[in-house]
Design an enzyme around this catalytic site. Structure first.
Site, PDB file in Angstrom:
ATOM      1  N   LEU A 133      19.323 -48.217  31.146  1.00 59.41           N
ATOM      2  CA  LEU A 133      19.705 -49.338  31.994  1.00 59.41           C
ATOM      3  C   LEU A 133      20.437 -48.815  33.225  1.00 59.41           C
ATOM      4  O   LEU A 133      21.154 -47.816  33.156  1.00 59.41           O
ATOM      5  CB  LEU A 133      20.627 -50.306  31.238  1.00 59.41           C
ATOM      6  N   ASP A 134      20.284 -49.517  34.355  1.00 55.39           N
ATOM      7  CA  ASP A 134      21.074 -49.185  35.530  1.00 55.39           C
ATOM      8  C   ASP A 134      22.560 -49.345  35.221  1.00 55.39           C
ATOM      9  O   ASP A 134      22.947 -50.109  34.323  1.00 55.39           O
ATOM     10  CB  ASP A 134      20.714 -50.115  36.694  1.00 55.39           C
ATOM     11  N   ARG A 135      23.384 -48.661  35.994  1.00 54.02           N
ATOM     12  CA  ARG A 135      24.837 -48.717  35.770  1.00 54.02           C
ATOM     13  C   ARG A 135      25.353 -50.158  35.713  1.00 54.02           C
ATOM     14  O   ARG A 135      26.147 -50.510  34.832  1.00 54.02           O
ATOM     15  CB  ARG A 135      25.559 -47.968  36.905  1.00 54.02           C
ATOM     16  N   THR A 175      23.649 -52.953  35.225  1.00 54.08           N
ATOM     17  CA  THR A 175      22.927 -53.851  34.327  1.00 54.08           C
ATOM     18  C   THR A 175      23.589 -53.789  32.959  1.00 54.08           C
ATOM     19  O   THR A 175      23.776 -52.718  32.399  1.00 54.08           O
ATOM     20  CB  THR A 175      21.451 -53.450  34.212  1.00 54.08           C
ATOM     21  N   ARG A 229      14.472 -55.963  39.771  1.00 53.95           N
ATOM     22  CA  ARG A 229      15.174 -56.241  41.020  1.00 53.95           C
ATOM     23  C   ARG A 229      14.201 -56.334  42.192  1.00 53.95           C
ATOM     24  O   ARG A 229      14.291 -57.235  43.039  1.00 53.95           O
ATOM     25  CB  ARG A 229      16.232 -55.164  41.262  1.00 53.95           C
TER      26      ARG A 229
END
Length: 312
Positions: free
Chosen positions: A135-137, A139, A236
């Site tokens: 996961l992105d930071r 998210t 996104r």
């Protein structure tokens, strides 16, 4: 990490070589290479065997995975972890927004990997970080980490075969139209940037996202999204391409009125357990900062993380 796995050889499996038999249970070539380096890793009826030796009906095959090393360059740091589920093979965590998955140049001691390294060091166990769905930071939500080489290999194969189902929740401003559908738009890196991605129908990699509006409150829409592919920043970019970028997304839509990170949450996760074969389902509720954007969610009704029904 240590894991002992026991297999009872049936009549239909009589005469198979050990490596042939184990391939049916998801063992990879790399797994076999690693097992050869581990002392007494393959036993048949209590006796050490080579992988090329044959099995007989009624044999008891024992595989002893013994990993003594820990990941390099991941310093253990005591950090809060929201553990949803853990057994001998996997750990499922509801990651907080703002926590990177692994250390990087500017986030060397505040990642999920750092926290897990501390968690297992405190138990006297070695730890190699093997995250399956990154996961992105910023998210939040569910991610699954393999605890040893075999579960990691099997989960990685499942991810490639799209056997791990992931549902996200996102908040966007306005009323999404059409209210449900599929976004099929290939993605590539934006020229001149090492971070940003763009829709690129000429040179991009295939990217498919299924979406559906599940609520509309306070001038915003809560959207459920399921990934068919897993490209960097896919949700996104796809929602921006649709005309409804995520609020709080500093890269693609710096709409910071209600939230200061992309309003994206890994809500549901389902997959077949890599060792037992059991169907696993997990749900993590919408976090507070995303709840507050929507009047419906501002009443404190969010449940705790639980196992859930399958994603449909």
């Amino acid at each position: 990490m240590e894991r002992v796995l026991t297999y009872h050889i049936k009549e239909a499996e009589n005469g198979l070589r050990i490596e042939q038999y184990l391939k049916h249970y998801g063992y990879s070539r790399q797994n076999f290479t690693d097992l050869k380096k581990m002392e007494q890793s393959i036993l048949v009826n209590g006796e050490w065997y080579y992988l090329k030796q044959k099995l007989s009906t009624g044999d008891i095959l024992t595989v002893h995975i013994k990993e003594a090393e820990s990941s390099e360059n991941i310093p253990p740091v005591q950090l809060p972890l929201n553990i949803v589920y853990e057994d001998e093979d996997i750990i499922v965590i509801n990651k907080a927004a703002g926590m990177p998955i692994h250390p990087s140049m500017n986030n060397y001691t505040n990642s999920l990997a750092n926290g897990l390294a501390w968690y297992y060091q405190s138990q006297g166990k070695p730890f190699i970080f093997r995250c399956t769905n990154r996961l992105d930071r910023d998210t939040s939500g569910l991610t699954v980490i393999a605890k040893h080489m075999l579960s990691s290999s099997i989960l990685s194969g499942m991810a490639v075969r799209k056997e791990i189902r992931r549902e996200y929740l996102a908040v966007v401003r306005g009323q999404v139209t059409p209210p449900e559908g599929t976004i099929n738009a290939p993605l590539s890196r934006k020229s001149g940037s090492i971070i940003e991605r763009i829709v690129d129908f000429e040179n991009g990699e295939n990217a498919v996202t299924h979406y559906k509006v599940v609520d509309k409150k306070n001038g915003h829409s809560l959207v459920s999204l399921e990934l068919e592919t897993g490209r960097t920043h896919q949700i996104r970019i796809h929602m921006k391409y649709l005309g409804f970028p995520l609020v709080g997304d500093y890269l693609y839509n710096p709409d910071m009125e209600y939230i200061h990170r992309q309003a994206l949450h890994s809500h549901r996760l389902s997959f077949r357990h890599p060792i037992t074969g059991e169907d696993m389902y997990f749900t993590a509720p919408l976090p507070d900062d995303m709840q507050q954007i929507l009047s419906y969610y501002s009443r404190g009704r969010a449940p705790r993380c639980t196992a859930s029904e399958p994603i449909k």
